[in-house]
Design a protein around this motif. Structure first.
Motif, PDB file in Angstrom:
ATOM      1  N   LEU A   1      -8.773  -6.428   0.588  1.00  0.00           N
ATOM      2  CA  LEU A   1      -9.919  -7.310   0.367  1.00  0.00           C
ATOM      3  C   LEU A   1      -9.644  -8.438  -0.631  1.00  0.00           C
ATOM      4  O   LEU A   1     -10.067  -9.579  -0.416  1.00  0.00           O
ATOM      5  N   ASN A   2      -8.989  -8.093  -1.723  1.00  0.00           N
ATOM      6  CA  ASN A   2      -8.777  -9.085  -2.772  1.00  0.00           C
ATOM      7  C   ASN A   2      -7.388  -8.891  -3.387  1.00  0.00           C
ATOM      8  O   ASN A   2      -7.245  -8.221  -4.412  1.00  0.00           O
ATOM      9  N   PRO A   3      -6.363  -9.486  -2.793  1.00  0.00           N
ATOM     10  CA  PRO A   3      -4.998  -9.300  -3.270  1.00  0.00           C
ATOM     11  C   PRO A   3      -4.776  -9.771  -4.706  1.00  0.00           C
ATOM     12  O   PRO A   3      -3.921  -9.229  -5.405  1.00  0.00           O
ATOM     13  N   GLN A   4      -5.563 -10.746  -5.177  1.00  0.00           N
ATOM     14  CA  GLN A   4      -5.388 -11.223  -6.555  1.00  0.00           C
ATOM     15  C   GLN A   4      -5.790 -10.146  -7.559  1.00  0.00           C
ATOM     16  O   GLN A   4      -5.104  -9.915  -8.543  1.00  0.00           O
ATOM     17  N   ILE A   5      -6.899  -9.490  -7.316  1.00  0.00           N
ATOM     18  CA  ILE A   5      -7.329  -8.396  -8.212  1.00  0.00           C
ATOM     19  C   ILE A   5      -6.347  -7.238  -8.106  1.00  0.00           C
ATOM     20  O   ILE A   5      -5.982  -6.622  -9.119  1.00  0.00           O
TER      21      ILE A   5
ATOM     22  N   GLN B   1       0.837  -1.208   0.000  1.00  0.00           N
ATOM     23  CA  GLN B   1       0.000   0.000   0.000  1.00  0.00           C
ATOM     24  C   GLN B   1       0.874   1.261   0.000  1.00  0.00           C
ATOM     25  O   GLN B   1       0.605   2.204  -0.742  1.00  0.00           O
ATOM     26  N   ALA B   2       1.916   1.253   0.808  1.00  0.00           N
ATOM     27  CA  ALA B   2       2.819   2.419   0.876  1.00  0.00           C
ATOM     28  C   ALA B   2       3.495   2.648  -0.475  1.00  0.00           C
ATOM     29  O   ALA B   2       3.620   3.797  -0.933  1.00  0.00           O
TER      30      ALA B   2
ATOM     31  N   ALA C   1      -5.101   3.160  -8.150  1.00  0.00           N
ATOM     32  CA  ALA C   1      -6.202   3.411  -7.209  1.00  0.00           C
ATOM     33  C   ALA C   1      -7.020   2.137  -7.007  1.00  0.00           C
ATOM     34  O   ALA C   1      -7.402   1.812  -5.870  1.00  0.00           O
ATOM     35  N   LEU C   2      -7.259   1.416  -8.093  1.00  0.00           N
ATOM     36  CA  LEU C   2      -7.995   0.153  -7.973  1.00  0.00           C
ATOM     37  C   LEU C   2      -7.208  -0.860  -7.146  1.00  0.00           C
ATOM     38  O   LEU C   2      -7.769  -1.570  -6.306  1.00  0.00           O
ATOM     39  N   ALA C   3      -5.908  -0.910  -7.382  1.00  0.00           N
ATOM     40  CA  ALA C   3      -5.065  -1.829  -6.616  1.00  0.00           C
ATOM     41  C   ALA C   3      -5.088  -1.465  -5.137  1.00  0.00           C
ATOM     42  O   ALA C   3      -5.182  -2.342  -4.274  1.00  0.00           O
ATOM     43  N   ALA C   4      -4.995  -0.184  -4.850  1.00  0.00           N
ATOM     44  CA  ALA C   4      -5.001   0.267  -3.451  1.00  0.00           C
ATOM     45  C   ALA C   4      -6.314  -0.117  -2.763  1.00  0.00           C
ATOM     46  O   ALA C   4      -6.316  -0.529  -1.598  1.00  0.00           O
ATOM     47  N   ASP C   5      -7.426   0.001  -3.485  1.00  0.00           N
ATOM     48  CA  ASP C   5      -8.728  -0.357  -2.914  1.00  0.00           C
ATOM     49  C   ASP C   5      -8.838  -1.864  -2.648  1.00  0.00           C
ATOM     50  O   ASP C   5      -9.501  -2.285  -1.705  1.00  0.00           O
ATOM     51  N   ASN C   6      -8.188  -2.663  -3.478  1.00  0.00           N
ATOM     52  CA  ASN C   6      -8.333  -4.120  -3.375  1.00  0.00           C
ATOM     53  C   ASN C   6      -7.216  -4.814  -2.595  1.00  0.00           C
ATOM     54  O   ASN C   6      -7.278  -6.033  -2.430  1.00  0.00           O
ATOM     55  N   LEU C   7      -6.227  -4.087  -2.158  1.00  0.00           N
ATOM     56  CA  LEU C   7      -5.091  -4.738  -1.486  1.00  0.00           C
ATOM     57  C   LEU C   7      -5.516  -5.548  -0.268  1.00  0.00           C
ATOM     58  O   LEU C   7      -5.082  -6.689  -0.091  1.00  0.00           O
TER      59      LEU C   7
END
Length: 169
Positions: free
Chosen positions: A149-153, A106-107, A141-147
């Motif tokens: 909850l859903n690491p694969q996405i 995330q950082a 931004a999408l990756a940050a949102d899913n880190l």
């Protein structure tokens, strides 16, 4: 006889005055010739200085052109370094995600996004690259949102962002 003596005396005085006037005229002519020579020399110096000023003006224009080219090169290099840094941060975020460390990922994602924001701000307004960088920012931004909850996405988004940056590089 007395009148004749006065006339001769006056003639001698006049002749002396004429000699003095002739000497003064010769001296004045000499001074005039010297002044003419100095004026010609001064004119030559002015012409020489005009040539030097013209040459300096051309040198100044050339220096300004070189400075502008150098500034453009420095700006391009700075943009390339920012792009490379963003690419590095995305790659590192992918590694952090593989290490199962979403906090560090995330950082890195946030740092990459900040770097891309700076990069977009440094681009001209009509730059074609702006849309590409904004696409990468969207993926980040999408990756940050899913880190969390859903690491694969999140990993897929990071992969896409990294691929786009890799193509640009």
């Amino acid at each position: 006889e007395s009148a004749m003596a006065d006339t001769l005396s006056n003639d001698e005085t006049a002749a002396g005055s004429i000699v003095v006037l002739n000497d003064s005229m010769a001296a004045l002519q000499g001074d005039f010739n010297k002044a003419s020579v100095r004026l010609d020399t001064f004119g030559g110096e002015v012409d020489s200085l005009n040539g030097e000023v013209t040459a300096l003006g051309e040198t100044a224009v050339s220096a300004q052109e070189q400075a502008a080219a150098s500034e453009t090169a420095v700006t391009d290099m700075a943009q390339t370094l920012m792009l490379f840094r963003a690419w590095e941060l995305v790659a590192r975020a992918r590694l952090r995600l593989l290490e199962n460390n979403p906090g560090l990922a995330q950082a890195d994602v946030e740092a990459a996004d900040e770097m891309l924001k700076l990069l977009v701000l440094s681009l001209p307004e009509d730059s074609e690259e702006t849309d590409t960088y904004q696409t990468v920012q969207t993926r980040l931004a999408l990756a940050a949102d899913n880190l969390a909850l859903n690491p694969q996405i999140a990993g897929a988004d990071l992969e896409t962002a990294w691929d786009v940056l890799d193509e640009i590089l």
